[in-house]
Design an enzyme around this catalytic site. Structure first.
Site, short mmCIF file in Angstrom:
data_model
loop_
_atom_site.label_atom_id
_atom_site.label_comp_id
_atom_site.label_asym_id
_atom_site.label_seq_id
_atom_site.Cartn_x
_atom_site.Cartn_y
_atom_site.Cartn_z
CG ASN A 58 1.32 -0.40 4.71
OD1 ASN A 58 1.81 -1.34 4.07
ND2 ASN A 58 1.66 0.86 4.49
CD1 TRP A 59 0.87 -6.31 7.83
CD2 TRP A 59 1.45 -8.26 6.90
NE1 TRP A 59 0.06 -7.28 8.35
CE2 TRP A 59 0.39 -8.49 7.80
CE3 TRP A 59 1.98 -9.36 6.19
CZ2 TRP A 59 -0.15 -9.76 8.01
CZ3 TRP A 59 1.44 -10.62 6.41
CH2 TRP A 59 0.40 -10.82 7.31
CE LYS A 60 4.56 1.52 6.49
NZ LYS A 60 5.12 2.75 6.99
CG HIS A 99 2.06 4.42 2.08
ND1 HIS A 99 3.33 4.84 2.40
CD2 HIS A 99 1.45 4.10 3.25
CE1 HIS A 99 3.47 4.75 3.72
NE2 HIS A 99 2.36 4.30 4.25
CD GLU A 111 6.56 4.01 3.89
OE1 GLU A 111 6.22 2.87 3.51
OE2 GLU A 111 6.51 4.36 5.10
CD GLU A 166 -0.68 6.27 6.41
OE1 GLU A 166 -0.81 5.48 7.34
OE2 GLU A 166 0.08 6.05 5.45
N GLY A 210 6.21 5.98 11.14
CA GLY A 210 7.38 5.21 11.57
C GLY A 210 8.33 5.99 12.47
CB SER A 233 3.64 6.93 15.29
OG SER A 233 4.84 7.04 14.55
N GLY A 281 1.15 0.78 10.49
CA GLY A 281 2.36 0.17 9.94
C GLY A 281 2.99 -0.76 10.94
N GLY A 282 4.01 -0.27 11.64
CA GLY A 282 4.79 -1.08 12.58
C GLY A 282 3.98 -1.98 13.49
P1 PGA Z 1 3.49 3.46 11.12
O1 PGA Z 1 3.14 3.47 9.55
O2 PGA Z 1 2.24 2.99 11.83
O3 PGA Z 1 4.62 2.49 11.24
O4 PGA Z 1 3.87 4.84 11.49
C1 PGA Z 1 1.90 3.88 9.09
C2 PGA Z 1 1.81 3.74 7.58
O5 PGA Z 1 2.78 4.08 6.89
O6 PGA Z 1 0.79 3.31 7.04
#
Ligand code: PGA
Length: 257
Positions: A9-11, A97, A99, A168, A174, A214, A235-236
């Site tokens: 997930n590149w956000k 998600h 967010e 999640e 993150g 993470s 994510g990251g």
């Molecule tokens: P993260 O994000 O790996 O940066 O913690 C995961 C996500 O939000 O899908």
């Protein structure tokens, strides 16, 4: 045995050019040489990148997904993207998600509607659930998460292969504070039991359920070794070719055993 899945997930990161480069590098690694036969690889760039990234992964086994979709078919929804627009372009779509829930007020009911319309248009939803830190600390997190999933899945025609669930925990996203493998397994096992109760054992046994929060090339193997965890929504680490490719390799290794 279920396949593994590593989904990035590149956000809201990368320009179109950077995203396209990243996708080209990843496709070099995930070629269609049959190297990764047990791991499904998905990348979810921003909407603006989708056409380019889809071109960049042609000839590889990487599937592309969107990060969001709107719940209505079409019409006066300025700035939104419909499932019909995404169908034919991408295979997957992330829905609900944390967010989106946290910053854009998405409710369980909205997540349900988005999931329905995505599936009606042949997209494969990756439905996200997860609790905030205060819910975890309050102790009733399993009920909270199962309720999110129950509402999202109600009325969906799932068959075990057309919907993915991602657990999640918001406190792990993150933050570098990944859930332990036992914490992730507890919730994912409970989610699988929920799918069993709603749709039956065969579908529960086939449905992919991911952990996210993470995850890195260093901890992915621990999750992959747990019986109910089928992979990760990343994510990251999905923005770095070296990290993401190592995660794919670890997932594949876990399924080759
Ligand atoms: P993260 O994000 O790996 O940066 O913690 C995961 C996500 O939000 O899908």
């Amino acid at each position: 045995m279920r396949k593994a899945m590593i989904a990035g997930n590149w956000k809201m990161n990368t320009t179109v050019a950077e995203g396209s480069d990243l996708a080209i590098n990843l496709s070099g690694f995930v070629s269609s040489s049959g190297k990764f036969t047990k791991t499904l690889v998905v990348i979810c760039p921003p909407f603006t990148h989708l056409s380019e990234v889809v071109k960049s992964v042609v000839g590889s086994d990487i599937a592309v997904g969107a990060q969001n979709v709107w719940s209505e078919e079409k019409g006066a929804y300025t700035g939104e993207i419909s499932a019909k627009m995404l169908a034919g372009l991408v295979k997957y779509v992330i829905i609900g998600h944390s967010e989106r829930r946290q910053y854009f007020g998405e409710t369980n009911e909205l997540v349900n509607k988005k999931t329905t319309i995505a599936m009606a248009n042949g997209l494969l939803p990756i439905v996200c659930v997860g609790e905030l830190l205060d819910v975890r600390q309050g102790g009733d997190y399993l009920n909270f998460i199962l309720n999110q999933a129950r509402v999202a899945l109600t009325g969906q025609a799932i068959n075990g292969e057309n919907l993915v669930i991602a657990y999640e925990p918001v406190w792990a996203i993150g933050t570098g504070l990944a859930a332990s493998k036992e914490q992730a397994e507890e919730v994912i096992g409970a989610l699988r039991n929920l799918v069993n109760a709603m749709f039956g054992a065969e579908i529960a046994d086939k449905t992919l359920i991911l952990y996210g929060g993470s995850t890195t090339e260093e901890n992915i193997a621990e999750y992959m070794a747990m019986p109910d965890i089928d992979g990760a929504l990343v994510g990251g680490a999905s923005l770095k070719t070296e990290k993401f490719t190592k995660m794919i390799a670890e997932a594949e290794k876990s399924r080759a055993r």
